[in-house]
Design an enzyme around this catalytic site. Structure first.
Site, PDB file in Angstrom:
ATOM      1  N   ASP A 262      -7.840   4.555   5.082  1.00 45.46           N
ATOM      2  CA  ASP A 262      -6.884   3.449   5.096  1.00 45.46           C
ATOM      3  C   ASP A 262      -6.036   3.554   6.377  1.00 45.46           C
ATOM      4  O   ASP A 262      -6.597   3.606   7.467  1.00 45.46           O
ATOM      5  CB  ASP A 262      -6.052   3.475   3.803  1.00 45.46           C
ATOM      6  CG  ASP A 262      -5.183   2.250   3.613  1.00 45.46           C
ATOM      7  OD1 ASP A 262      -5.696   1.206   3.168  1.00 45.46           O
ATOM      8  OD2 ASP A 262      -3.987   2.325   3.948  1.00 45.46           O
TER       9      ASP A 262
ATOM     10  N   TYR B 127       2.761  -1.703   8.824  1.00 49.86           N
ATOM     11  CA  TYR B 127       2.197  -3.045   9.013  1.00 49.86           C
ATOM     12  C   TYR B 127       3.045  -3.861   9.983  1.00 49.86           C
ATOM     13  O   TYR B 127       2.525  -4.546  10.866  1.00 49.86           O
ATOM     14  CB  TYR B 127       2.105  -3.766   7.672  1.00 49.86           C
ATOM     15  CG  TYR B 127       1.117  -3.160   6.715  1.00 49.86           C
ATOM     16  CD1 TYR B 127      -0.210  -3.570   6.698  1.00 49.86           C
ATOM     17  CD2 TYR B 127       1.510  -2.162   5.814  1.00 49.86           C
ATOM     18  CE1 TYR B 127      -1.131  -3.011   5.813  1.00 49.86           C
ATOM     19  CE2 TYR B 127       0.599  -1.605   4.928  1.00 49.86           C
ATOM     20  CZ  TYR B 127      -0.714  -2.027   4.938  1.00 49.86           C
ATOM     21  OH  TYR B 127      -1.620  -1.467   4.070  1.00 49.86           O
TER      22      TYR B 127
ATOM     23  N   HIS C  10     -12.084   1.019  -2.586  1.00 46.77           N
ATOM     24  CA  HIS C  10     -11.332   1.364  -1.382  1.00 46.77           C
ATOM     25  C   HIS C  10     -10.814   2.798  -1.436  1.00 46.77           C
ATOM     26  O   HIS C  10     -10.747   3.478  -0.414  1.00 46.77           O
ATOM     27  CB  HIS C  10     -10.156   0.390  -1.242  1.00 46.77           C
ATOM     28  CG  HIS C  10      -9.324   0.621  -0.017  1.00 46.77           C
ATOM     29  ND1 HIS C  10      -9.736   0.258   1.237  1.00 46.77           N
ATOM     30  CD2 HIS C  10      -8.098   1.195   0.147  1.00 46.77           C
ATOM     31  CE1 HIS C  10      -8.801   0.577   2.125  1.00 46.77           C
ATOM     32  NE2 HIS C  10      -7.800   1.160   1.489  1.00 46.77           N
TER      33      HIS C  10
END
Length: 302
Positions: A111, A219, A277
């Site tokens: 990730d 982010y 994931h």
């Protein structure tokens, strides 16, 4: 805070604090020596996400170290969005390798940790002997798919939502971080991998004061900077690279595991059809077996 040894998973795990890049990083580790495997976790995880990989890597002759990234868990939480720009994050990796006295370096990421690992390998801050990335594409592959159609854009909707001030933090920390727990529970391909005590661990980490803003700032600080490693701009990665991909990933399409020829010289792709994931937690035996086979083939096992 629970640790892998507290869950009875790996009694030989050690914990500590590492000073690097003017910060302090909490870490779990197994193994000894100056062949250092550094494992970088993702969002909204922590070093605990590597609980199944540390001891197997130690058995292959590596000192396996899984830190909480800056802003997470027991590590330092510098203030401000700029503190989480990619150049700071890859500097952390270089400084941790140096502080650990690494002679050989194996970098493993999932990730956000995988994106940091891609950037570190592209920028070549330190020589690597091997690179392993899990369920995150090379930035150039991601950009190609984001530009070419709506499928991956739709899957990445949350990236835009995370740009909003304070709201993501409020949503993710409400009711003791219940949404963080639901994120794992609702998207795993193996619910047994996320029993209540594991979900509680991630929820508690999410509500540490200042942690969620730091986590979301990854982010906010980097979304617009990815094109610097986009098509035609990123240097080709020469180090042997293993890409592990859980095919039941709701966030990144499996098609993004292909098309690496221009970007990675020596790529091995391993898909796990029954993992999501959260691949190294969903299917630790499958991940560890593929990791061992690749490391043996590339001369990276002890």
């Amino acid at each position: 805070m629970i640790t892998p040894s507290h869950l009875g998973l790996m009694p030989d795990i050690r914990t500590g604090q590492l000073a690097a890049n003017s910060l302090s990083f909490a870490y779990d580790e197994a193994g000894e020596g100056d062949d250092v495997a550094l494992l970088l976790h993702g969002f909204p995880e922590c070093r605990f996400s590597w609980r199944h990989q540390l001891e197997p890597l130690a058995a292959l002759g590596w000192r396996a170290v899984a830190p909480d990234l800056r802003g997470y868990g027991g590590s330092s939480k510098p203030a401000g969005k700029a503190a989480y720009r990619m150049e700071r994050l890859i500097e952390d990796v270089a400084a941790m390798f140096d502080a650990l006295g690494a002679r050989r370096r194996l970098l493993i990421g999932h990730d956000w940790g995988a994106l940091i690992a891609w950037a570190f390998a592209i920028e070549r801050l330190r020589p690597l002997d091997g690179l392993v990335v899990m369920n995150v594409p090379h930035p150039a592959v991601y950009i190609e798919h984001m530009r070419s159609g709506w499928r991956q854009r739709a899957k990445s909707w949350y990236v835009g939502m995370f740009q909003i001030p304070w709201l993501p933090e409020a949503m993710l920390t409400a009711a003791g971080g219940q949404q963080v727990g639901r994120t794992f529970a609702n998207t795993t391909a193996n619910p047994a991998a996320f029993p209540p005590e594991v979900l509680d661990h991630y929820r508690r980490n999410a509500i540490i004061p200042g942690a969620m803003t730091a986590m979301v700032n990854y982010y906010r600080a980097n979304t617009l900077s990815l094109p610097q490693w986009g098509p035609g701009r990123a240097r080709r990665i020469e180090v042997p690279t293993l890409l592990v991909w859980g095919e039941k990933d709701p966030f990144v399409g499996v098609e993004l595991s292909e098309g690496y020829g221009p970007y990675v010289r020596d790529l091995t792709l391993e898909r796990l059809p029954h993992a999501s994931h959260w691949v190294q937690q969903d299917d630790p035996d499958g991940v560890n077996a593929r990791l061992k086979a690749w490391m043996t083939a590339k001369g990276l096992s002890g």
